[in-house]
Scaffold this active site. Structure first.
Site, PDB file in Angstrom:
ATOM      1  N   LYS A 108     -19.554  12.582 -28.503  1.00  0.00           N
ATOM      2  CA  LYS A 108     -20.925  12.073 -28.435  1.00  0.00           C
ATOM      3  C   LYS A 108     -21.266  11.311 -29.702  1.00  0.00           C
ATOM      4  O   LYS A 108     -20.821  11.675 -30.793  1.00  0.00           O
ATOM      5  CB  LYS A 108     -21.931  13.229 -28.322  1.00  0.00           C
ATOM      6  CG  LYS A 108     -21.771  14.095 -27.115  1.00  0.00           C
ATOM      7  CD  LYS A 108     -22.737  15.268 -27.195  1.00  0.00           C
ATOM      8  CE  LYS A 108     -22.534  16.214 -26.043  1.00  0.00           C
ATOM      9  NZ  LYS A 108     -23.368  17.409 -26.182  1.00  0.00           N
TER      10      LYS A 108
ATOM     11  N   ASP B 177     -30.633  28.616 -22.459  1.00  0.00           N
ATOM     12  CA  ASP B 177     -30.217  28.673 -23.856  1.00  0.00           C
ATOM     13  C   ASP B 177     -30.550  30.000 -24.531  1.00  0.00           C
ATOM     14  O   ASP B 177     -30.084  30.259 -25.636  1.00  0.00           O
ATOM     15  CB  ASP B 177     -30.828  27.523 -24.656  1.00  0.00           C
ATOM     16  CG  ASP B 177     -30.066  26.219 -24.480  1.00  0.00           C
ATOM     17  OD1 ASP B 177     -28.955  26.245 -23.910  1.00  0.00           O
ATOM     18  OD2 ASP B 177     -30.581  25.171 -24.917  1.00  0.00           O
TER      19      ASP B 177
ATOM     20  N   HIS C 202     -24.249  23.513 -27.162  1.00  0.00           N
ATOM     21  CA  HIS C 202     -23.601  23.165 -25.896  1.00  0.00           C
ATOM     22  C   HIS C 202     -22.285  22.414 -26.100  1.00  0.00           C
ATOM     23  O   HIS C 202     -22.090  21.745 -27.105  1.00  0.00           O
ATOM     24  CB  HIS C 202     -24.505  22.241 -25.074  1.00  0.00           C
ATOM     25  CG  HIS C 202     -25.862  22.789 -24.820  1.00  0.00           C
ATOM     26  ND1 HIS C 202     -26.979  21.994 -24.806  1.00  0.00           N
ATOM     27  CD2 HIS C 202     -26.297  24.045 -24.565  1.00  0.00           C
ATOM     28  CE1 HIS C 202     -28.041  22.730 -24.549  1.00  0.00           C
ATOM     29  NE2 HIS C 202     -27.661  23.981 -24.407  1.00  0.00           N
TER      30      HIS C 202
ATOM     31  N   TYR D   1     -28.174  10.114 -26.657  1.00  0.00           N
ATOM     32  CA  TYR D   1     -26.754  10.462 -26.723  1.00  0.00           C
ATOM     33  C   TYR D   1     -25.941   9.375 -26.023  1.00  0.00           C
ATOM     34  O   TYR D   1     -26.306   8.952 -24.936  1.00  0.00           O
ATOM     35  CB  TYR D   1     -26.420  11.695 -25.891  1.00  0.00           C
ATOM     36  CG  TYR D   1     -27.214  12.930 -25.980  1.00  0.00           C
ATOM     37  CD1 TYR D   1     -26.599  14.126 -26.347  1.00  0.00           C
ATOM     38  CD2 TYR D   1     -28.555  12.975 -25.628  1.00  0.00           C
ATOM     39  CE1 TYR D   1     -27.298  15.311 -26.377  1.00  0.00           C
ATOM     40  CE2 TYR D   1     -29.266  14.154 -25.660  1.00  0.00           C
ATOM     41  CZ  TYR D   1     -28.633  15.319 -26.033  1.00  0.00           C
ATOM     42  OH  TYR D   1     -29.322  16.495 -26.054  1.00  0.00           O
TER      43      TYR D   1
END
Length: 185
Positions: free
Chosen positions: A72, A170, A62, A132
């Site tokens: 991130k 996904d 992603h 995250y």
């Protein structure tokens, strides 16, 4: 904290200094000043996310498209994952290359992923709690992704393909070859 540069510019492995004794352990999981000094990057994190997954779950690959692109800093609280970042910056000498790193509750490693990378992870333990830190807010209209099992990328996720658990979304992402990157250097 020790900052380890990877072979791809913009990806760093962070190893915190652990203080342990008979009571347990303590570590500083993030320090903006030290991070900036050791990486040369100033990152203002604005959103924290956490996920719980079981063995075989694969999330990714992603990314968020500009202007909502995200850097991130990821880590595992419980369990173990293989974390992967793919360079999707057109014009980059490492375009289409990736770095993978094992993150676990034992090694306390963290992985910093700059904007311009597709990101994913596979769960290698029975269960994982994954965290995250993001420097931009999630924007669903800005989602992008690449197929996790792309033949050109040839990522070894360390989970047998018949054991991989995907979300419906996904399971339908474009191949790297058919993907149009919104990032360039």
């Amino acid at each position: 904290m020790e900052v380890i540069k990877t072979e791809i510019d913009g990806l760093y492995i962070i190893e915190p200094r652990i203080f342990g004794d008979s009571r347990g352990y303590f570590f500083e999981s993030y320090n903006a000043q030290e991070f900036a000094e050791k990486t040369g990057l100033k990152v203002d994190f604005v959103q924290d996310n956490e996920s719980l997954s079981r063995y075989g779950v694969l999330r990714g690959l992603h990314f968020q498209k500009p202007p909502f692109a995200q850097s991130k800093l990821v880590r595992v609280i419980k369990g173990k994952v293989l974390d992967v970042a793919v360079d999707i910056r057109q014009g980059s000498p490492t375009y289409g290359k990736y770095v993978s790193v094992e993150l676990s509750e034992e090694n306390h490693r963290q992985f910093f992923i700059s904007k311009g990378f597709a990101h994913g992870f596979s769960v290698l333990s029975d269960e994982v709690i994954f965290q995250y830190k993001c420097d931009n807010f999630y924007a669903p209209q800005s989602e992008g992704a690449i197929a996790w099992n792309d033949e050109d990328l040839a990522i070894d996720w360390k989970v047998p393909a018949d054991k991989v658990l995907l979300s419906e979304k996904d399971s339908h992402h474009p191949s790297f070859r058919d993907f149009q990157s919104p990032f360039s250097i």
